[in-house]
Design an enzyme around this catalytic site. Structure first.
Site, PDB file in Angstrom:
ATOM      1  N   HIS A   1      -7.524  -4.814   9.867  1.00  0.00           N
ATOM      2  CA  HIS A   1      -7.178  -4.583   8.457  1.00  0.00           C
ATOM      3  C   HIS A   1      -5.917  -5.344   8.074  1.00  0.00           C
ATOM      4  CE1 HIS A   1      -4.880  -0.616   9.578  1.00  0.00           C
ATOM      5  NE2 HIS A   1      -3.997  -1.557   9.367  1.00  0.00           N
TER       6      HIS A   1
ATOM      7  N   ASN B   1      -7.862  -2.906  13.924  1.00  0.00           N
ATOM      8  CA  ASN B   1      -9.265  -3.161  13.559  1.00  0.00           C
ATOM      9  C   ASN B   1      -9.397  -4.343  12.598  1.00  0.00           C
ATOM     10  OD1 ASN B   1      -8.228  -2.161  11.218  1.00  0.00           O
ATOM     11  ND2 ASN B   1      -9.649  -0.436  11.010  1.00  0.00           N
TER      12      ASN B   1
ATOM     13  N   ASP C   1       0.807  -1.226   0.000  1.00  0.00           N
ATOM     14  CA  ASP C   1       0.000   0.000   0.000  1.00  0.00           C
ATOM     15  C   ASP C   1       0.839   1.276   0.000  1.00  0.00           C
ATOM     16  OD1 ASP C   1       0.871  -0.543   2.601  1.00  0.00           O
ATOM     17  OD2 ASP C   1      -1.121  -1.059   3.319  1.00  0.00           O
TER      18      ASP C   1
ATOM     19  N   GLU D   1      -9.846  -1.937   5.074  1.00  0.00           N
ATOM     20  CA  GLU D   1     -10.518  -1.667   6.344  1.00  0.00           C
ATOM     21  C   GLU D   1     -11.768  -2.538   6.487  1.00  0.00           C
ATOM     22  OE1 GLU D   1      -8.793  -0.041   8.301  1.00  0.00           O
ATOM     23  OE2 GLU D   1      -8.317   2.015   7.731  1.00  0.00           O
TER      24      GLU D   1
HETATM   25  C1  F6R Z   1       1.406  -1.680   6.128  1.00  0.00           C
HETATM   26  C2  F6R Z   1       0.059  -2.238   6.193  1.00  0.00           C
HETATM   27  C3  F6R Z   1      -0.731  -2.280   7.455  1.00  0.00           C
HETATM   28  C4  F6R Z   1       0.095  -2.616   8.699  1.00  0.00           C
HETATM   29  C5  F6R Z   1      -0.789  -2.606   9.944  1.00  0.00           C
HETATM   30  C6  F6R Z   1       0.008  -2.865  11.206  1.00  0.00           C
HETATM   31  O1  F6R Z   1       1.932  -1.757   4.826  1.00  0.00           O
HETATM   32  O2  F6R Z   1      -0.425  -2.643   5.192  1.00  0.00           O
HETATM   33  O3  F6R Z   1      -1.759  -3.239   7.312  1.00  0.00           O
HETATM   34  O4  F6R Z   1       0.692  -3.861   8.529  1.00  0.00           O
HETATM   35  O5  F6R Z   1      -1.422  -1.370  10.054  1.00  0.00           O
HETATM   36  O6  F6R Z   1       0.885  -1.794  11.409  1.00  0.00           O
HETATM   37  P1  F6R Z   1       2.058  -1.835  12.497  1.00  0.00           P
HETATM   38  O7  F6R Z   1       3.011  -2.874  12.047  1.00  0.00           O
HETATM   39  O8  F6R Z   1       2.659  -0.463  12.474  1.00  0.00           O
HETATM   40  O9  F6R Z   1       1.395  -2.183  13.799  1.00  0.00           O
END
Ligand code: F6R
Length: 242
Positions: free
Chosen positions: A138, A136, A67, A143
């Protein structure tokens, strides 16, 4: 789903590194799916170390990131392209043109999504996809409520996600409201998936992922239906599933 139980963040990162290197060493032209955020930073440090010790080459490796924030250019320190360059790509011998992150500043973000999806399809498959877990549920920036049959698309970020990521920005107002993300179906087509989970704040979402129902209300639950998912979770994250 196979769950590898590790003690802490460092052990999680080392284990993920060795699973990823198995693919890089055994595939003639490896295709990796990569994530940003705090969770995979240790993995990337370990990969750089192995590269510096001449244990691996990334010459023939291709990568696709999950992303990118809409509105952030590649030289913006908060863009995911910048993160990947700084945390991994510039330290290893991967060819620049083989690294892919959606552009956050494409004139037509929807077209950018189509083009990105097309590139993934042309690469034929992602051999191994690294995922982190959103609070959440994702995965990527898919989302809650995202269709399980989604392909690369533009998303409106949840307020909770913007809050969770505000730590990287000067203020919450600077956190973009939209992102481009690989879709859930795109992610599910990966041959294998490694989900990294570390820390007490991930205990609740991890329990819901492992024991909850498969539902678009909790995107990560779809992983229960993939034939080759490995979760690497540390002690703090496992308190509600052990
Ligand atoms: C990042 C992504 C997100 C993160 C998720 C967890 O490229 O796609 O899904 O993997 O938000 O983030 P952290 O690792 O910062 O807790």
């Amino acid at each position: 789903m196979n769950i590898i139980k590790v003690k802490d963040y460092e052990e999680m990162s080392q284990k993920a590194c060795s699973l990823l290197l198995d693919v890089v060493e055994n595939e003639r032209k490896p295709v990796l799916g990569l994530a940003t955020g705090s969770t995979p930073e240790g993995l990337y440090r370990n990969l750089i170390e192995k590269y510096e010790q001449h244990e691996v080459t990334f010459e023939d490796t291709t990568t696709f990131n999950l992303d990118e924030y809409v509105g952030l250019a590649k030289d913006d320190p908060n863009s995911y392209r910048y993160f990947m360059n700084e945390k991994l790509f510039k330290h290893i011998n991967i060819q620049d043109e083989n690294t892919h992150v959606p552009s956050g500043v494409a004139e037509d973000p929807k077209q950018e999504c189509k083009d990105y999806e097309q590139l993934i399809q042309e690469a034929d498959r992602i051999d191994i996809q690294i995922l982190g877990l959103g609070l959440n549920g994702h995965i990527g920036f898919n989302e809650p409520g995202t269709s399980f049959s989604s392909r690369t698309h533009v998303v409106e970020l949840d307020e909770s996600t913007r809050n969770a990521n505000a730590r990287f920005f000067d203020s919450i107002d600077d956190v973009p409201t939209q992102a481009i993300t690989m879709g859930i179906e795109t992610i599910m087509e990966s041959k294998s998936i490694i989900l990294l989970v570390s820390g007490a704040n991930k205990a609740e979402p991890l329990a819901r992922l492992v024991h909850g129902e498969v539902s678009e209300d909790f995107p990560a639950s779809i992983l229960q239906t993939h034939g080759n998912v490995t979760i690497i979770a540390d002690e703090a994250a496992r308190t509600k599933i052990d």
